[in-house]
Write a protein that holds these residues in place. Structure first.
Motif, PDB file in Angstrom:
ATOM      1  N   ASP A  56       8.963   3.013  10.727  1.00 29.62           N
ATOM      2  CA  ASP A  56       8.780   1.816  10.639  1.00 29.62           C
ATOM      3  C   ASP A  56       7.718   1.325   9.574  1.00 29.62           C
ATOM      4  O   ASP A  56       6.830   0.742   9.631  1.00 29.62           O
ATOM      5  N   ARG A  57       8.012   1.640   8.324  1.00 32.92           N
ATOM      6  CA  ARG A  57       7.336   1.311   7.121  1.00 32.92           C
ATOM      7  C   ARG A  57       7.708  -0.181   6.920  1.00 32.92           C
ATOM      8  O   ARG A  57       8.923  -0.464   6.987  1.00 32.92           O
ATOM      9  N   ILE A  58       6.606  -0.974   6.680  1.00 31.80           N
ATOM     10  CA  ILE A  58       6.557  -2.227   6.698  1.00 31.80           C
ATOM     11  C   ILE A  58       6.281  -2.711   5.114  1.00 31.80           C
ATOM     12  O   ILE A  58       5.275  -2.087   4.482  1.00 31.80           O
ATOM     13  N   ASN A  59       7.084  -3.808   4.760  1.00 33.56           N
ATOM     14  CA  ASN A  59       6.826  -4.260   3.241  1.00 33.56           C
ATOM     15  C   ASN A  59       6.751  -5.799   3.183  1.00 33.56           C
ATOM     16  O   ASN A  59       7.597  -6.339   4.205  1.00 33.56           O
ATOM     17  N   TYR A  60       5.793  -6.554   2.789  1.00 33.50           N
ATOM     18  CA  TYR A  60       5.754  -7.803   2.430  1.00 33.50           C
ATOM     19  C   TYR A  60       5.639  -8.538   1.384  1.00 33.50           C
ATOM     20  O   TYR A  60       5.054  -7.802   0.311  1.00 33.50           O
ATOM     21  N   SER A  61       6.158  -9.590   1.085  1.00 31.41           N
ATOM     22  CA  SER A  61       5.785 -10.254  -0.396  1.00 31.41           C
ATOM     23  C   SER A  61       4.497 -10.605  -0.285  1.00 31.41           C
ATOM     24  O   SER A  61       4.040 -10.864   0.807  1.00 31.41           O
ATOM     25  N   ASN A  62       3.916 -10.807  -1.579  1.00 33.64           N
ATOM     26  CA  ASN A  62       2.526 -11.050  -1.616  1.00 33.64           C
ATOM     27  C   ASN A  62       2.424 -12.653  -1.150  1.00 33.64           C
ATOM     28  O   ASN A  62       1.332 -12.988  -0.828  1.00 33.64           O
ATOM     29  N   SER A  63       3.337 -13.418  -1.170  1.00 37.06           N
ATOM     30  CA  SER A  63       3.262 -14.873  -0.805  1.00 37.06           C
ATOM     31  C   SER A  63       3.172 -14.927   0.736  1.00 37.06           C
ATOM     32  O   SER A  63       2.507 -16.102   1.223  1.00 37.06           O
ATOM     33  N   VAL A  64       3.462 -14.003   1.588  1.00 33.07           N
ATOM     34  CA  VAL A  64       3.475 -14.237   2.905  1.00 33.07           C
ATOM     35  C   VAL A  64       2.398 -12.969   3.410  1.00 33.07           C
ATOM     36  O   VAL A  64       2.072 -13.173   4.824  1.00 33.07           O
ATOM     37  N   LYS A  65       2.054 -12.180   2.856  1.00 28.20           N
ATOM     38  CA  LYS A  65       0.983 -11.135   3.318  1.00 28.20           C
ATOM     39  C   LYS A  65      -0.093 -11.814   3.937  1.00 28.20           C
ATOM     40  O   LYS A  65      -0.890 -12.561   3.253  1.00 28.20           O
ATOM     41  N   GLY A  66      -0.736 -11.221   4.944  1.00 28.14           N
ATOM     42  CA  GLY A  66      -1.790 -11.689   5.660  1.00 28.14           C
ATOM     43  C   GLY A  66      -1.374 -12.841   6.707  1.00 28.14           C
ATOM     44  O   GLY A  66      -2.327 -13.292   7.614  1.00 28.14           O
ATOM     45  N   ARG A  67      -0.162 -13.556   6.598  1.00 22.58           N
ATOM     46  CA  ARG A  67       0.178 -14.714   7.384  1.00 22.58           C
ATOM     47  C   ARG A  67       1.287 -14.344   8.203  1.00 22.58           C
ATOM     48  O   ARG A  67       1.398 -15.108   9.360  1.00 22.58           O
ATOM     49  N   PHE A  68       2.184 -13.686   7.744  1.00 20.72           N
ATOM     50  CA  PHE A  68       3.366 -13.264   8.560  1.00 20.72           C
ATOM     51  C   PHE A  68       3.409 -11.759   8.963  1.00 20.72           C
ATOM     52  O   PHE A  68       2.882 -10.927   8.416  1.00 20.72           O
TER      53      PHE A  68
END
Length: 125
Positions: A56-68
């Motif tokens: 369950d490694r998770i990756n977010y784009s910087n534009s949504v990190k902390g919100r999504f």
């Protein structure tokens, strides 16, 4: 073969929240990485978030990190995207994607084999 279908798009005011889900069917036991991408009018498809197994490694784009927040329920073969503090620039068609590969980052759309039809998310200012 795997099929994925997105649910949950809609219209929301800026600052609001919306939850998307993606139901997978078919040979779901072969899926290792799932992700969300989005595409705004006139723009290229953009990576949003991904999650792989078994860790369950998770990756977010910087534009949504902390919100999504991305999550998955393997027992239901469903992928989720909880979107908070939405901004007008989050307006796009959101796509669910899946692949049999275990992707380290999962941010390259070309690495995915299966795509949903997309669901529209519109954030008004």
């Amino acid at each position: 073969q795997v099929q994925v279908v997105e649910f949950g798009g809609g219209l929301v005011q800026a600052g609001g929240s919306l939850a998307l889900s993606c139901a997978a069917s078919g040979q779901t036991s072969t899926i290792n990485t799932m992700g969300w991408f989005r595409q705004a009018p006139g723009q290229d498809r953009e990576f949003v978030a991904s999650i792989n197994r078994p860790r369950d490694r998770i990756n977010y784009s910087n534009s949504v990190k902390g919100r999504f927040t991305i999550s998955r329920d393997n027992t239901k073969n469903t992928l989720y995207l909880q979107m908070n503090t939405l901004k007008p620039e989050d307006t796009a068609v959101y796509y669910c994607a899946a692949t049999t590969r275990v992707l380290h980052m999962g941010s390259n759309s070309e690495d995915y084999d299966y795509w949903g039809q997309g669901t529209q998310v519109t954030v008004s200012s």
